[in-house]
Design a protein around this motif. Structure first.
Motif, mmCIF file in Angstrom:
data_model
loop_
_atom_site.group_PDB
_atom_site.id
_atom_site.type_symbol
_atom_site.label_atom_id
_atom_site.label_comp_id
_atom_site.label_asym_id
_atom_site.label_seq_id
_atom_site.Cartn_x
_atom_site.Cartn_y
_atom_site.Cartn_z
ATOM 1 N N THR A 274 31.803 -16.249 18.179
ATOM 2 C CA THR A 274 31.663 -14.990 17.443
ATOM 3 C C THR A 274 31.702 -13.787 18.393
ATOM 4 O O THR A 274 30.808 -13.580 19.208
ATOM 5 C CB THR A 274 30.376 -14.984 16.601
ATOM 6 N N ARG B 56 30.086 -9.515 15.468
ATOM 7 C CA ARG B 56 28.624 -9.386 15.439
ATOM 8 C C ARG B 56 28.187 -7.972 15.107
ATOM 9 O O ARG B 56 27.225 -7.763 14.393
ATOM 10 C CB ARG B 56 28.036 -9.824 16.780
ATOM 11 N N LYS B 57 28.904 -6.991 15.602
ATOM 12 C CA LYS B 57 28.471 -5.606 15.373
ATOM 13 C C LYS B 57 28.520 -5.240 13.884
ATOM 14 O O LYS B 57 27.824 -4.349 13.433
ATOM 15 C CB LYS B 57 29.262 -4.629 16.239
ATOM 16 N N PHE C 176 27.328 -7.029 11.553
ATOM 17 C CA PHE C 176 26.041 -7.385 10.926
ATOM 18 C C PHE C 176 25.047 -6.233 11.054
ATOM 19 O O PHE C 176 24.097 -6.141 10.305
ATOM 20 C CB PHE C 176 25.473 -8.650 11.585
#
Ligand code: PMP
Length: 361
Positions: free
Chosen positions: A48, A53-54, A56
């Motif tokens: 990931t 991720r950012k 989220f």
């Protein structure tokens, strides 16, 4: 308190009243080979990336309505401009948008992907269904006759075709595109031809994408659903920018969520993983077909897709028998009677399917 009573059906539009919902029932099973999904996820959670991720951390914000990063990446891959690409919540949604934008009559061969008919009916548009020939190829003569008679606005051709698995002959598809393009003087009919390439990744036949340069009335539909990302719900269409502009008017503003956009971009960058999943499915399809040919009492049809259609005596009984042993395939009853459709799974899943089928027969 007693609830008031109202016959809801009486409020429903007549063409929706008579509609049957798309069957997508979840049946618990050990080996799931019914929905033309890939047995492999084309995205690895371990990898990931920060770009995913950012997202989220910004779930309070709406996604990019224009899916700029995704469209740019797809444009590069297909050697077109981002203005030639429109993103959808699966290609289903784009079929909805195309029919909403251009209306009917909507012409398509049968049997084919059921959503062309379901969406046309939901939107109250006339459906023109032309039977495929004995080899499951296009019956061009009948299609041309129907074009003259009904003057369709939209023609859907799924190639490779679901559920028959074969690609239509490229010459025949071209004849149809040509007949309703501005190059044709024989019929005074102009229609859009949508070549649905949902399964093209598994086919040895060439994509129709390069022909976008030649034909303004051509639309190519693609999806990530069959190549290992069905859960994302990402599909896209490629066409002349004028077509994209019109269809974009009916698109819901935030139709593809931010996580799907980000994961799709990362997954598409990992060409090696995508290609190796596709290669494995194509090689298993070959093995599956060869093994099925050896089984008595069934007739498997050759396939360019990630599934195989087969005729079998007592298809209902075999379908139930397979399920009893935990193997779920699709019963094509009502579409092609006496036929079942099996999706190519992992080698282990395919072996279980073959073993169970042989036992039942
Ligand atoms: N076109 C064809 C021919 C299909 O078989 C399917 C899925 N069954 C779709 C389009 C829709 O795919 P999705 O909405 O998952 O992109």
């Amino acid at each position: 308190m007693k609830k008031t009573n109202i016959a809801i059906a009486s409020l429903v539009k007549p063409h929706v009243q008579s509609l049957r919902a798309y069957e997508a029932v979840e049946i618990p099973c050990r080996v799931k080979l019914d929905a033309n999904e890939s047995p492999y996820s084309a995205y690895s959670i371990q990898h990931t990336a920060f770009s995913v991720r950012k997202n989220f951390q910004t779930l309070n914000r709406y996604p990019d309505p224009e899916a700029k990063a995704l469209r740019k990446l797809l444009a590069n891959e297909f050697k077109v401009k981002p203005e030639n690409i429109l993103h959808g919540n699966g290609s289903d949604e784009l079929i909805y948008y195309l029919i909403t934008t251009f209306g009917g009559p909507v012409l398509y061969p049968v049997p084919t992907f059921s959503m062309y008919g379901i969406i046309s009916q939901a939107l109250g548009e006339k459906k023109i269904e032309i039977r495929l020939d004995k080899k499951f190829d296009l019956d061009v003569e009948k299609i041309l006759e129907a074009i003259k008679k009904y003057r369709p606005k939209l023609i859907f051709l799924s190639s490779p075709n679901n559920p028959t698995g074969n690609s239509f002959s490229s010459e025949k598809i071209l004849k149809v595109i040509d007949a309703v393009s501005s190059r044709c003087t024989q019929y005074d009919v102009r229609s859009l031809v949508v070549v649905d390439e949902a399964y093209q990744a598994f086919s040895s036949k060439k994509s129709f994408l390069p022909l976008l340069k030649k034909y303004k009335n051509l639309v190519i539909l693609k999806t990530l659903s069959k190549i290992g990302l069905a859960g994302l719900r990402v599909g896209f269409m490629t066409a002349d920018s004028e077509i994209i502009k019109e269809v974009n008017k009916v698109r819901l503003p935030f139709n593809v969520n931010s996580l799907s956009q980000a994961v799709a971009v990362e997954a598409l960058k990992d060409r090696r993983l995508l290609q190796s999943c596709i290669k494995s499915i194509v090689s298993e399809r070959k093995r599956l077909l060869n093994e099925m040919k050896k089984v008595g009492n069934i007739k498997p049809y050759p396939s360019d897709a990630n599934f195989i259609l087969f005729k079998v005596v007592n298809s209902d009984k075999i379908h139930k028998g397979l399920l009893k042993k935990g193997v779920l395939v699709r019963n094509m009853k009502g579409v092609i009677d006496g036929c079942l459709r099996v999706t190519v799974g992992t080698p282990e899943e395919n072996t279980i399917f073959l073993k169970t089928l042989k036992q039942l027969l």
